[in-house]
Design an enzyme around this catalytic site. Sequence first.
Site, PDB file in Angstrom:
ATOM      1  N   TYR A  18       0.842  -1.189   0.000  1.00 20.05           N
ATOM      2  CA  TYR A  18       0.000   0.000   0.000  1.00 20.05           C
ATOM      3  C   TYR A  18       0.888   1.254   0.000  1.00 20.05           C
ATOM      4  O   TYR A  18       2.094   1.181   0.266  1.00 20.05           O
ATOM      5  CB  TYR A  18      -0.913  -0.036   1.227  1.00 20.05           C
ATOM      6  CG  TYR A  18      -1.868   1.117   1.345  1.00 20.05           C
ATOM      7  CD1 TYR A  18      -2.873   1.311   0.404  1.00 20.05           C
ATOM      8  CD2 TYR A  18      -1.779   2.019   2.404  1.00 20.05           C
ATOM      9  CE1 TYR A  18      -3.755   2.372   0.506  1.00 20.05           C
ATOM     10  CE2 TYR A  18      -2.652   3.078   2.522  1.00 20.05           C
ATOM     11  CZ  TYR A  18      -3.639   3.260   1.557  1.00 20.05           C
ATOM     12  OH  TYR A  18      -4.502   4.316   1.664  1.00 20.05           O
ATOM     13  N   THR A  54       1.559   3.640   1.903  1.00 16.42           N
ATOM     14  CA  THR A  54       2.313   4.063   3.078  1.00 16.42           C
ATOM     15  C   THR A  54       3.334   3.027   3.546  1.00 16.42           C
ATOM     16  O   THR A  54       3.991   3.240   4.566  1.00 16.42           O
ATOM     17  CB  THR A  54       1.355   4.353   4.249  1.00 16.42           C
ATOM     18  OG1 THR A  54       0.611   3.153   4.547  1.00 16.42           O
ATOM     19  CG2 THR A  54       0.394   5.470   3.920  1.00 16.42           C
ATOM     20  N   LYS A  55       3.480   1.928   2.812  1.00 18.82           N
ATOM     21  CA  LYS A  55       4.316   0.832   3.298  1.00 18.82           C
ATOM     22  C   LYS A  55       5.789   0.993   2.901  1.00 18.82           C
ATOM     23  O   LYS A  55       6.153   1.901   2.167  1.00 18.82           O
ATOM     24  CB  LYS A  55       3.762  -0.497   2.795  1.00 18.82           C
ATOM     25  CG  LYS A  55       2.352  -0.799   3.309  1.00 18.82           C
ATOM     26  CD  LYS A  55       2.278  -0.780   4.832  1.00 18.82           C
ATOM     27  CE  LYS A  55       0.963  -1.297   5.381  1.00 18.82           C
ATOM     28  NZ  LYS A  55      -0.175  -0.398   5.173  1.00 18.82           N
ATOM     29  N   GLY A  56       6.617   0.048   3.388  1.00 18.68           N
ATOM     30  CA  GLY A  56       8.072   0.129   3.180  1.00 18.68           C
ATOM     31  C   GLY A  56       8.459   0.213   1.727  1.00 18.68           C
ATOM     32  O   GLY A  56       9.393   0.930   1.361  1.00 18.68           O
TER      33      GLY A  56
END
Length: 403
Positions: A200, A202-204
């Site tokens: 997603y 906002t992920k790493g």
Amino acid sequence: MLTTRKTFLPFALPSISEDAIEEVAQVLRSGWVTSGPKVKQFEMEFADFVNSPIAIAVSSATAGLHLALEAIGITKNDAVITSAVTFTATAEVICYFNAEPILTDVDPINHLLTPQTLLEAIDRFCIWNGKELRTKTSNKSVRAIMPVHLAGYTCDMEGILEIAKRYNLYVIEDAAHAFPAVHKNKMIGTWADYTVFSFYATKGITTGEGGMITTKHQEAADRIRKMRLHGINRDAFNRPGWYYEVVEAGFKYNMSDIQAALGVVQLKESHSFWDRRTQIAKHYLDAFKELNGIKLPKDDTDGKHSWHLFRIEIDPKEARLGRDSLAEELKERNIGSSLHFIPIFEHPYYKKTFQFNRNLYPNTNLMYERTLSLPLFAGMSEQDENDVIDAVTELLKNNEPSV
């Protein structure tokens, strides 16, 4: 008077390089934009990165969790144990089967499902009949444990796997926050029966929307590949002709080559992203260590913390501002924050459907009252970083609580 930023700083933003944009553009120019060779490339490179024999790209981590449960044959007669502190996706996929989620409390430090909280939940809600674990009230068969790695901290997988073996349970890791995390010299993605990652925004690393399942079970992987695309027995880009067969009533959970192209480059850049997040986190730790009334996260001593989030815990009896007041003051200064997470049992659907007793989750309740996630992402500038440090320090530096 603290200076207000001219622009709003979210708690997270994706970092998209020109290389990634060019990789996506090449896919767009190729004419093959849905699931195809780029998805295969991403799967192979991701599997190699985390040292897993198999990686399967899907449309989201939610889809991945759903497919993993489907692969082990979850039905309405079953139950699955997971953490009370997680995003709704972890619990909702259990509900897709009309199965029952059993919630554990969390530890008071990192807010993780632990072997201790797992055993407490088993003792409280389940009974072992010598052959299988069943729920006390609904008499459902407990089939799996879904530990949730939170904020970058990793669960005690050795302890969880030992309990799972004792009770004949599958283990499906929710690793949405755990890339690229390491637990005891082993990458997350290689411990459990199935591990599900999120890409997603906002992920790493990100593919906009998307996820990945890693597993060592070849037969289940074959089923997951079919079920992610309508139960069709052959990939469209690799068919010898027009003929195909639908062998199961599957789902529309495939990843596109557009997404995978972004993922291929993000994977190459993931170490630099992690390095930058770690640098920011360590600056925060140093800057905030003398502030009164807040508890700071610690490095994961059993592995590599992915630093997906920087969560602070605020004691309203000691800090100058409570959690909600601090969030409001930061917003006034154009600095975003968030909460990870509202406990599952606090949401109206789960309250109404399962009638969870919130009094059984003291550590979860304390987490919900006190934690706040501050901005932490690889694309933050040094000025962004300093703005957060200055604002939080100014707002909390007075040792006397506000009245």
